[in-house]
Design a protein around this motif. Sequence first.
Motif, mmCIF file in Angstrom:
data_model
loop_
_atom_site.group_PDB
_atom_site.id
_atom_site.type_symbol
_atom_site.label_atom_id
_atom_site.label_comp_id
_atom_site.label_asym_id
_atom_site.label_seq_id
_atom_site.Cartn_x
_atom_site.Cartn_y
_atom_site.Cartn_z
ATOM 1 N N UNK A 19 0.822 -1.208 0.000
ATOM 2 C CA UNK A 19 0.000 0.000 0.000
ATOM 3 C C UNK A 19 0.857 1.259 0.000
ATOM 4 N N UNK A 75 -13.351 11.677 4.421
ATOM 5 C CA UNK A 75 -14.587 11.601 5.207
ATOM 6 C C UNK A 75 -15.798 11.367 4.304
ATOM 7 N N UNK A 128 -15.164 6.973 0.362
ATOM 8 C CA UNK A 128 -14.654 5.703 0.892
ATOM 9 C C UNK A 128 -13.468 5.176 0.083
ATOM 10 N N UNK A 173 -10.797 6.633 -0.623
ATOM 11 C CA UNK A 173 -9.521 7.082 -0.064
ATOM 12 C C UNK A 173 -9.245 6.269 1.191
ATOM 13 N N UNK A 174 -8.255 5.396 1.130
ATOM 14 C CA UNK A 174 -7.959 4.584 2.304
ATOM 15 C C UNK A 174 -6.908 5.286 3.162
ATOM 16 N N UNK A 175 -6.512 4.624 4.233
ATOM 17 C CA UNK A 175 -5.647 5.283 5.209
ATOM 18 C C UNK A 175 -4.208 5.410 4.707
ATOM 19 N N UNK A 176 -3.911 4.855 3.520
ATOM 20 C CA UNK A 176 -2.560 4.964 2.970
ATOM 21 C C UNK A 176 -2.614 5.516 1.550
ATOM 22 N N UNK A 218 1.575 9.036 8.462
ATOM 23 C CA UNK A 218 0.732 9.519 9.554
ATOM 24 C C UNK A 218 -0.009 8.354 10.210
ATOM 25 N N UNK A 219 -0.593 7.476 9.364
ATOM 26 C CA UNK A 219 -1.338 6.334 9.898
ATOM 27 C C UNK A 219 -0.404 5.403 10.660
#
Lengths: 304, 445
Positions: free
Chosen positions: A78, A249, A252, A254-257, A265-266
């Motif tokens: 990712x 927000x 959906x 856009x994932x955390x990576x 950041x994650x």
Amino acid sequence: MSTTQPHARKLNAATRRAPWILLAPFLVLFALTFVLPILTAVGSSFTRVTRAGLFGEEGVTSGFAGFANYAQALGDGNFIASIGRMLLFGVVQVPVMIVLATILALLLESASAKWPGLFRAAYFMPYGVPGVIATILWSFLYVPGLSPIVDVAGWMGLEVDFLGADTVLWSIANIVTWSYAGYNMLIIVAQLKAIPNELYEAARVDGATPFQIAWRIQIPLITPALVLTTVFSIIGTLQLFAEPQVLSKVAPAIDSQFTPNLSAFTTAFAYNDYNVAAAQAVLIAVVAFVLSFVFLRLTNREDS
Amino acid sequence: MRTLTRRRVLGLGLGAVAAGMVGGCSTPGTTSVNSLPVIPPKAPGEKITLTYWAWLKDLQKVADIWNRQHPDVQVNAVWIPGGNSGGYQKMYSALAAGGGPDMAQIEMRSIPEFILVNGLVDLARYGANDHAGQFDPTLWSQVSFTGGVYGVPQDSGPMGFYYQTELLDEVGAKPPTNWDDWRAVATELRKVDSYLECFSLSDASFFCSLATQAGAEWLTPTPEGWLINMTDDATMKVARFFDKAIDDGLVTTQISPFSPAWFAACSRGGLAALTGASWADALIEGVAGGKGRWRVAPMPRWDTGFGSSYWGGSTTAVLSSSRHPKEALEFAVWLNSSPEGVNGLIENSGIGWSANPAHIGTPRQQPSEFFSGQDYNQEIFVPAAKQQNADWSWWPITQQSFNILADGFRRKATGGTLVDAVADAEKKILTAFTNKGLSIRKVSA
């Protein structure tokens, strides 16, 4: 002669000391807020914390990790995908934005421009809107059900999805272009203003059209500004964070990576793995450095 | 020569400062407050102020009830963003910097993550187990690890089946009692161009709750380390069930629960139902024109496992930065188990299901006008809270695990399967544990 020698030496010493004293406030802040954090991050990226037991209740040890954190960061599909995504983003968005900024600057600086001051301010205005606010504003134009654009397209039988897996990257590119085109335009305008009037006069005497003036005189002379804005934009692309973070927000896809910085950041603050996050941060810096360097090399070669 | 020396001295000085500071900056969260001596209670007459970081609305109003009764222990509620939307990031940063509040709202599933960074006070050392009887035993077991207690349960989310009566009547269906019925009802609804439910591919927590209901135990703490078992029969059954439901087009993956699109679909009858937690009631009440059209039924069951499941739930945890853990524990117990605390949280903050089975909250003991006059809390959720998988345990990298699962689920849209995603996630989670040096092994078949 013999009496002036010590005096000169004294003066010389004072002169030598002066720049250091004058530089000291800068150097201290530079070391504390720039050099030191970088060294800490690099140090952290070579450290690994090992916990024994269920939660580390049987002992926590930290030690030198070698390149294990880097291997882990590079082994994370990712994270690599996020860098690839940003490269694709940069290849498309940076040229579009720089070309747009250049056209705007040339139009504003052309002889036939009306109210250049007003338009310069208007184009620059989006830069004054913080990235987070800009993203919220744009998201109202992206979210189905809220967006008038989606509604109007719907009436015309078009189904547009600004936040889908394939489109959301370009929706972000649109926000970034909107925010920064005016800023880059201003840098180019500044360079255009530095072109001596005689050159224009000479060109006009020779019968050059406005287009020829732009192509043969202005663009070659603003090349340094174009190189500068492009390098800044390449670095900015790799550091993309606020826009996707806020847009995630409502999207959906856009994932955390999604971007390299979001990934770091994650890893640091959601997974609590500061060491791997530091390795990711160093890798992002290296990629930004290499890209900027390669770009500068290529443009320099063209010059010579 | 002199300039060279000065430059060299300066360089050496800066280098030494840098080296010293780099050496002094160890990775945050590597020392434990729970190996230090117990912090004694405050001296009589001493006035203290406790800070509570939480994302509950109007929490200060509830804290003020306590503050009026306890002039010496004042509680100051500070609002933070919810959980992983920025709240945890703020807490982790505060802990890493050595600061932070006395108490923080932490979701049940995130407790082990905070234990891992030594962020929580072991409340058993301050007498927390004396209060265990006031709390739901399943929830209490989810905050208890390795002989310690790391948070006071604050709320939970027993699950039920919310449905729109007219839409089910239209196809002559009753609320499904098991998941095979659910499938039959979903098939009927597709014939009238409506969906029974949606299934979000970007959030794995719904799937996790269903696997829990079917009897899964993904990770189990044992004295020899963690045991991982995500590919058990229960989980695989749920994964296969939804693989088929999605392939057959019985659920929509385009809509996430409680998104603007979800509210719009519910309002115009495109979505008929939601298998959701007790706290979904307040959200469903936001569906335009929904008043009197909704009811609640028990959750559909699998052929194994339990009658219901928990979705969500949070705790009041005492952070390792607290200088008054004893008083913080007393406040947390009052807030989450006393009738005035629970009622205050329901009225002001719209809290989830009460963690105290003896007091579900006065506002929840009456029929609801919105839900067709049904006294659904007592009728559906009181029994649901008792039919839980008590063996379920959370683990130290839940957020990462949920992200890994969601990444796999997203691939369903491009031809992957949930079954493969779960099997793949199990391997990745195992690696993530190993990377942290934690002992873990796959359960032997």
